[in-house]
Motif scaffolding. Sequence first.
Motif, PDB file in Angstrom:
ATOM      1  N   ILE A   4       0.838  -1.193   0.000  1.00 12.66           N
ATOM      2  CA  ILE A   4       0.000   0.000   0.000  1.00 12.66           C
ATOM      3  C   ILE A   4       0.878   1.250   0.000  1.00 12.66           C
ATOM      4  CG2 ILE A   4      -1.673   1.365   1.327  1.00 12.66           C
ATOM      5  CD1 ILE A   4      -2.882  -1.063   0.002  1.00 12.66           C
ATOM      6  N   SER A   5       0.625   2.148  -0.945  1.00 10.70           N
ATOM      7  CA  SER A   5       1.270   3.456  -1.007  1.00 10.70           C
ATOM      8  C   SER A   5       0.240   4.509  -0.612  1.00 10.70           C
ATOM      9  CB  SER A   5       1.796   3.744  -2.418  1.00 10.70           C
ATOM     10  OG  SER A   5       2.067   5.124  -2.581  1.00 10.70           O
ATOM     11  N   VAL A   6       0.472   5.194   0.506  1.00 12.05           N
ATOM     12  CA  VAL A   6      -0.495   6.185   0.975  1.00 12.05           C
ATOM     13  C   VAL A   6      -0.705   7.295  -0.048  1.00 12.05           C
ATOM     14  CG1 VAL A   6      -0.965   7.921   2.753  1.00 12.05           C
ATOM     15  CG2 VAL A   6      -0.111   5.649   3.408  1.00 12.05           C
ATOM     16  N   PRO A   7       0.358   7.899  -0.621  1.00 13.65           N
ATOM     17  CA  PRO A   7       0.120   8.938  -1.640  1.00 13.65           C
ATOM     18  C   PRO A   7      -0.675   8.426  -2.832  1.00 13.65           C
ATOM     19  CG  PRO A   7       2.400   9.020  -0.870  1.00 13.65           C
ATOM     20  CD  PRO A   7       1.799   7.769  -0.315  1.00 13.65           C
ATOM     21  N   ALA A   8      -0.439   7.180  -3.234  1.00 11.88           N
ATOM     22  CA  ALA A   8      -1.180   6.637  -4.380  1.00 11.88           C
ATOM     23  C   ALA A   8      -2.651   6.427  -4.035  1.00 11.88           C
ATOM     24  CB  ALA A   8      -0.549   5.320  -4.833  1.00 11.88           C
ATOM     25  N   VAL A   9      -2.930   6.012  -2.808  1.00 13.95           N
ATOM     26  CA  VAL A   9      -4.322   5.855  -2.372  1.00 13.95           C
ATOM     27  C   VAL A   9      -5.032   7.209  -2.423  1.00 13.95           C
ATOM     28  CG1 VAL A   9      -5.825   5.302  -0.418  1.00 13.95           C
ATOM     29  CG2 VAL A   9      -3.872   3.830  -0.937  1.00 13.95           C
ATOM     30  N   VAL A  10      -4.379   8.240  -1.869  1.00 18.67           N
ATOM     31  CA  VAL A  10      -4.976   9.577  -1.858  1.00 18.67           C
ATOM     32  C   VAL A  10      -5.170  10.086  -3.284  1.00 18.67           C
ATOM     33  CG1 VAL A  10      -4.649  11.973  -1.136  1.00 18.67           C
ATOM     34  CG2 VAL A  10      -4.023  10.102   0.414  1.00 18.67           C
ATOM     35  N   GLY A  11      -4.170   9.860  -4.143  1.00 21.98           N
ATOM     36  CA  GLY A  11      -4.285  10.303  -5.530  1.00 21.98           C
ATOM     37  C   GLY A  11      -5.436   9.639  -6.254  1.00 21.98           C
ATOM     38  N   ALA A  12      -5.619   8.347  -6.027  1.00 20.05           N
ATOM     39  CA  ALA A  12      -6.726   7.631  -6.667  1.00 20.05           C
ATOM     40  C   ALA A  12      -8.068   8.151  -6.169  1.00 20.05           C
ATOM     41  CB  ALA A  12      -6.598   6.132  -6.397  1.00 20.05           C
ATOM     42  N   ALA A  13      -8.181   8.386  -4.858  1.00 21.54           N
ATOM     43  CA  ALA A  13      -9.438   8.902  -4.304  1.00 21.54           C
ATOM     44  C   ALA A  13      -9.734  10.296  -4.837  1.00 21.54           C
ATOM     45  CB  ALA A  13      -9.369   8.918  -2.783  1.00 21.54           C
ATOM     46  N   ARG A  14      -8.703  11.118  -4.968  1.00 22.96           N
ATOM     47  CA  ARG A  14      -8.901  12.495  -5.448  1.00 22.96           C
ATOM     48  C   ARG A  14      -9.542  12.511  -6.829  1.00 22.96           C
ATOM     49  NH1 ARG A  14      -4.056  14.069  -5.008  1.00 22.96           N
ATOM     50  NH2 ARG A  14      -4.181  15.363  -3.124  1.00 22.96           N
ATOM     51  N   GLU A  15      -9.229  11.516  -7.643  1.00 23.75           N
ATOM     52  CA  GLU A  15      -9.726  11.488  -9.010  1.00 23.75           C
ATOM     53  C   GLU A  15     -11.227  11.246  -9.093  1.00 23.75           C
ATOM     54  OE1 GLU A  15      -8.065  12.117 -11.862  1.00 23.75           O
ATOM     55  OE2 GLU A  15      -6.364  12.684 -10.593  1.00 23.75           O
ATOM     56  N   VAL A  16     -11.783  10.550  -8.106  1.00 22.09           N
ATOM     57  CA  VAL A  16     -13.187  10.110  -8.242  1.00 22.09           C
ATOM     58  C   VAL A  16     -14.111  10.589  -7.129  1.00 22.09           C
ATOM     59  CG1 VAL A  16     -12.572   8.058  -9.573  1.00 22.09           C
ATOM     60  CG2 VAL A  16     -12.634   7.918  -7.090  1.00 22.09           C
ATOM     61  N   VAL A 104       9.231  -4.542 -11.816  1.00 22.05           N
ATOM     62  CA  VAL A 104       8.064  -4.049 -12.561  1.00 22.05           C
ATOM     63  C   VAL A 104       6.789  -4.673 -12.004  1.00 22.05           C
ATOM     64  CG1 VAL A 104       6.898  -4.055 -14.801  1.00 22.05           C
ATOM     65  CG2 VAL A 104       9.341  -3.543 -14.661  1.00 22.05           C
ATOM     66  N   ARG A 105       6.839  -5.993 -11.726  1.00 25.55           N
ATOM     67  CA  ARG A 105       5.671  -6.673 -11.178  1.00 25.55           C
ATOM     68  C   ARG A 105       5.278  -6.096  -9.819  1.00 25.55           C
ATOM     69  NH1 ARG A 105       7.455 -12.058  -9.061  1.00 25.55           N
ATOM     70  NH2 ARG A 105       8.226 -10.561  -7.526  1.00 25.55           N
ATOM     71  N   ASP A 106       6.285  -5.825  -8.965  1.00 25.89           N
ATOM     72  CA  ASP A 106       6.006  -5.297  -7.632  1.00 25.89           C
ATOM     73  C   ASP A 106       5.394  -3.908  -7.715  1.00 25.89           C
ATOM     74  OD1 ASP A 106       7.027  -7.615  -6.674  1.00 25.89           O
ATOM     75  OD2 ASP A 106       8.860  -6.756  -5.846  1.00 25.89           O
ATOM     76  N   ARG A 107       5.948  -3.074  -8.595  1.00 24.05           N
ATOM     77  CA  ARG A 107       5.388  -1.719  -8.743  1.00 24.05           C
ATOM     78  C   ARG A 107       3.955  -1.790  -9.262  1.00 24.05           C
ATOM     79  NH1 ARG A 107      10.698  -0.139 -10.384  1.00 24.05           N
ATOM     80  NH2 ARG A 107      10.178  -0.472 -12.576  1.00 24.05           N
ATOM     81  N   ALA A 108       3.702  -2.708 -10.175  1.00 22.91           N
ATOM     82  CA  ALA A 108       2.345  -2.845 -10.720  1.00 22.91           C
ATOM     83  C   ALA A 108       1.371  -3.305  -9.645  1.00 22.91           C
ATOM     84  CB  ALA A 108       2.359  -3.826 -11.894  1.00 22.91           C
ATOM     85  N   ALA A 109       1.802  -4.272  -8.818  1.00 16.28           N
ATOM     86  CA  ALA A 109       0.939  -4.753  -7.744  1.00 16.28           C
ATOM     87  C   ALA A 109       0.647  -3.647  -6.744  1.00 16.28           C
ATOM     88  CB  ALA A 109       1.591  -5.948  -7.051  1.00 16.28           C
ATOM     89  N   ARG A 110       1.671  -2.869  -6.393  1.00 11.62           N
ATOM     90  CA  ARG A 110       1.502  -1.776  -5.428  1.00 11.62           C
ATOM     91  C   ARG A 110       0.565  -0.706  -5.984  1.00 11.62           C
ATOM     92  NH1 ARG A 110       5.270   2.594  -3.053  1.00 11.62           N
ATOM     93  NH2 ARG A 110       4.919   2.403  -0.817  1.00 11.62           N
ATOM     94  N   THR A 111       0.758  -0.372  -7.250  1.00 10.53           N
ATOM     95  CA  THR A 111      -0.092   0.637  -7.878  1.00 10.53           C
ATOM     96  C   THR A 111      -1.540   0.171  -7.933  1.00 10.53           C
ATOM     97  OG1 THR A 111       1.740   1.473  -9.227  1.00 10.53           O
ATOM     98  CG2 THR A 111      -0.496   1.947  -9.995  1.00 10.53           C
ATOM     99  N   ALA A 112      -1.738  -1.088  -8.319  1.00  6.30           N
ATOM    100  CA  ALA A 112      -3.101  -1.606  -8.438  1.00  6.30           C
ATOM    101  C   ALA A 112      -3.786  -1.668  -7.089  1.00  6.30           C
ATOM    102  CB  ALA A 112      -3.068  -2.988  -9.090  1.00  6.30           C
ATOM    103  N   ALA A 113      -3.089  -2.183  -6.058  1.00  6.10           N
ATOM    104  CA  ALA A 113      -3.694  -2.284  -4.731  1.00  6.10           C
ATOM    105  C   ALA A 113      -4.037  -0.916  -4.175  1.00  6.10           C
ATOM    106  CB  ALA A 113      -2.751  -3.024  -3.777  1.00  6.10           C
ATOM    107  N   SER A 114      -3.144   0.048  -4.356  1.00  4.34           N
ATOM    108  CA  SER A 114      -3.381   1.392  -3.840  1.00  4.34           C
ATOM    109  C   SER A 114      -4.542   2.061  -4.559  1.00  4.34           C
ATOM    110  CB  SER A 114      -2.105   2.237  -3.972  1.00  4.34           C
ATOM    111  OG  SER A 114      -1.032   1.655  -3.254  1.00  4.34           O
ATOM    112  N   ALA A 115      -4.620   1.843  -5.874  1.00  5.23           N
ATOM    113  CA  ALA A 115      -5.728   2.429  -6.635  1.00  5.23           C
ATOM    114  C   ALA A 115      -7.062   1.823  -6.225  1.00  5.23           C
ATOM    115  CB  ALA A 115      -5.496   2.217  -8.130  1.00  5.23           C
TER     116      ALA A 115
END
Length: 361
Positions: A4-16, A104-115
């Motif tokens: 989980i990336s906190v900034p990525a979670v916030v960024g995803a929420a901000r969009e919607v 690359v796989r780890d970054r993709a998993a982190r991005t997807a989970a955070s989103a």
Amino acid sequence: MSLISVPAVVGAAREVMPPGRLPEPSAARALVSDLREAADTATDLVLDAMRLPSDVEDTARSRLALGDTRVVDRLGWVRANAETFAGLLGGVQTPGGSGMFARVRDRAARTAASAELGGALALVGPRVLGQFDPFAGPAGVLYLVAPSVAEVEEALGVDPRDFRLWVALHERTHHVQFAAAPWLADHLRVRIDGLLGTVLGGSGVAPVHPSSPGEGLLDTLRALPRALAEGESLLDAVAGPGQTALLDEVGALMSLLEGHADVLMDTVGRKVIPGVSTIRRAFEARRRSATGLKAVVSTLLGVDEKIAQYARGADFVRAVVRDRGHAGLAAVWESPEHLPSAAEIAQPRLWLDRLPRPERT
């Protein structure tokens, strides 16, 4: 690497997530000031109503002083919950490994989970007026979501100061519950950890067989928006028979906490809020899902999103108070063994028979 990336979670929420409309600057400052004042005022009102033993009240006041109260916007609430979820999911890592493909796989998993988590919080966020987070800071943090409070009080057409105090009473009650029972946060966290084993694809999961904990979390998070939109319980869909007892235990605890807060906000409200009956009627007509602490826990765990859980908990509290008063109810904060089971929530007489009546002093 944490999943989980906190900034990525916030960024995803901000969009919607709609940010909510705040009033003009002067009115916004008054709103923030009123909410802080309401939270401070609520402390003594709740403690007076709960009738805790003097030593327990002293302990509670000491822990309340270590806690914090924050007035936030919706994204501030999302950030706070992203941090809490990251802590609860601290043991869930990306699969790891070396080489470019693994990175690359780890970054993709982190991005997807955070989103996915950001999207789930964005779906719930506009409904939340306040929340006490027992897992934040040294003794918990009480959040009041200013734009949502302003939006709802305007939609309901109720007196703003009355409504702000009414909301603060509910959330401060949660704060006092955990302050009066210092063991309660760890008790709840252990059970959340147990249920997370189900959510992450561990023991008890029937339909999901992920190749890694990260994939289990992703499957769960992807199911969250659909489950919430359709009013389904997420754990009912993924938990096997082995998790039923634990699910019932967490459900009973959440019923107690939320039902108690509902009863206290009205019990106290009748004394200090002239329009409390009008507020309650208007709010019940609007309420279709959980808010506050239950919104956070049950959003992730899927613990009975129906409003019936509030009603069952409130019925239990009222039955105990009728029989023994608030001082008699205070026994539930003494130890985990005194917490009501799901059966006792449904039939308060079972709890009353199990717990001896306190001796008169």
